[in-house]
Scaffold this active site. Structure first.
Site, PDB file in Angstrom:
ATOM      1  N   HIS A 188       0.557  -3.946  -3.284  1.00 60.07           N
ATOM      2  CA  HIS A 188       1.404  -2.808  -3.606  1.00 60.07           C
ATOM      3  C   HIS A 188       1.012  -2.215  -4.962  1.00 60.07           C
ATOM      4  O   HIS A 188       1.190  -1.017  -5.199  1.00 60.07           O
ATOM      5  CB  HIS A 188       2.880  -3.229  -3.677  1.00 60.07           C
ATOM      6  N   ASP A 259      -1.310  -0.807   6.924  1.00 66.32           N
ATOM      7  CA  ASP A 259      -0.265  -1.005   5.926  1.00 66.32           C
ATOM      8  C   ASP A 259      -0.069   0.344   5.229  1.00 66.32           C
ATOM      9  O   ASP A 259      -0.803   1.313   5.476  1.00 66.32           O
ATOM     10  CB  ASP A 259      -0.670  -2.104   4.931  1.00 66.32           C
TER      11      ASP A 259
END
Length: 365
Positions: A188, A259
């Site tokens: 992230h 993702d």
């Protein structure tokens, strides 16, 4: 502009929506031919009744209806709180497996059934679960989201969870291929690099994916992790990983979801358009862009990517199957009440831990 309910094939993008009800901008985006799905977050949830109304509105926009997914794993990553059963982190099931493997398998199936049945009862098609990463004790972002360090434990518990989801009318999504548990870096926030050779991965991290594929896993999400001894691109942008290994060597025929393309781990591919193209060209059937409406609009304006018929067939299988006619009927069913009772035997789930951690597919609540 398309009108609500107009027949329109699913597109290759999954986007989010702003709040607890659709805005005009949400509707405009979701009616776009490039969109095929919606991912929900904590901010989209107030109550079971509200989320059911939101999913009905989303489904009514298009035919076939847009896919609706959510990160609802249990433990730190469970988007919907009040009115939903708190699910323990998967590591807790791994701890039970160490002492009582059969009990752990039954609990995992119950957990999958509860997750699936509660989500299906409010109109969610699938959850991005189970996590198939191994718990090496290194990755904070994976941590207790993983079942266990041992591949065999992960295989047995993930399979049981998948069977519970199937019983509830929901398919499973295994993540994060080929394994995100070995390194500390959080995709992230940065671009993780795993220096292990393919042989090491084959005898450890790839085992749960290989076995779950053999057992009919419907979908997989690759990691934004670079494995330089295999390819210089992150797995989610790599034809070597997605075509040669996942589709070719492992024989996977289900959906590949990227993702979140807004994550830092995706930045190596360039801007939003380059990221989406890279994911789709590598072999993803659907690419996620979350929490960046301006980037979503850029993709809708500039991306050109008609979905191949095989991708449309794969995605159609992710629609949820029939679920109880109401939450009341679910709560009164013997199967559900027994499963909740069994899971409660693991002890209370820490609410702060369960619901306030940022770890999730798309990096935000």
């Amino acid at each position: 502009m398309n009108h609500p309910g107009l027949h329109l094939p699913l597109g290759p993008l999954m986007l989010d929506v702003v709040g607890t009800a659709l805005t005009e901008d949400d509707r405009r985006r979701l009616r776009h031919p490039l969109v095929g799905g919606v991912i929900l977050f904590k901010r989209n949830y107030e109550s079971p009744e509200q989320i059911a109304a939101l999913t009905r509105e989303i489904h009514a926009l298009r035919s076939p209806h847009l896919l609706i997914g959510v990160d609802h794993e249990g433990g730190r990553v469970q988007r919907f709180r009040a009115g939903f059963t708190p699910i323990p982190p998967m590591r807790r099931l791994g701890e039970v497996w160490d002492e009582h493997p059969q009990r752990a398998r039954l609990l995992a199936k119950d957990a999958g059934y509860i997750m699936g049945a509660e989500l299906r009862a409010v109109g969610v098609d699938f959850s991005f679960t189970p996590v198939l990463d191994l718990d090496y004790g290194a990755s904070g972002v994976i941590g207790d989201r993983a079942f266990h360090r041992k591949p065999q434990a992960v295989v047995e518990l993930a399979h049981a969870l998948m069977l519970g989801l199937h019983e509830a009318g929901m398919n499973a999504v295994g993540k994060h291929f080929p394994g995100h548990g070995y390194i500390a870096a959080d995709s992230h926030l940065e671009i993780p690099v795993d220096e292990r050779p393919l042989e090491d991965l084959e005898f450890a991290d790839l085992i749960p994916f290989r076995q779950m594929i053999d057992w009919g896993l419907a979908a997989i999400m690759p990691a934004h992790v670079i494995y330089p001894k295999v390819d210089d691109k992150p797995a989610g942008f790599s034809r070597r990983w997605l075509q040669d290994i996942l589709r070719g060597r492992l024989g996977f025929e289900g959906v590949i979801f990227s993702d979140d393309l807004a994550m830092e781990g995706a930045s190596v591919a360039g801007g939003a358009l380059e990221r989406a193209r890279a994911a789709l060209e590598a072999g993803c059937d659907m690419a996620l862009m979350c929490n960046r409406p301006e980037l979503a609009d850029e993709l809708l304006a500039r991306l050109q990517w008609p979905l191949a018929p095989v991708s449309l067939v794969r995605l159609a299988r992710m629609h949820g199957r029939p679920h109880p006619p109401s939450r009341v009927a679910l709560h009164e069913s013997t199967r559900y009440t027994k499963a909740v009772h069994h899971l409660a035997g693991l002890g209370p789930v820490d609410a702060e831990l369960a619901f306030n951690d940022p770890s999730n597919t798309c990096g935000k609540n």
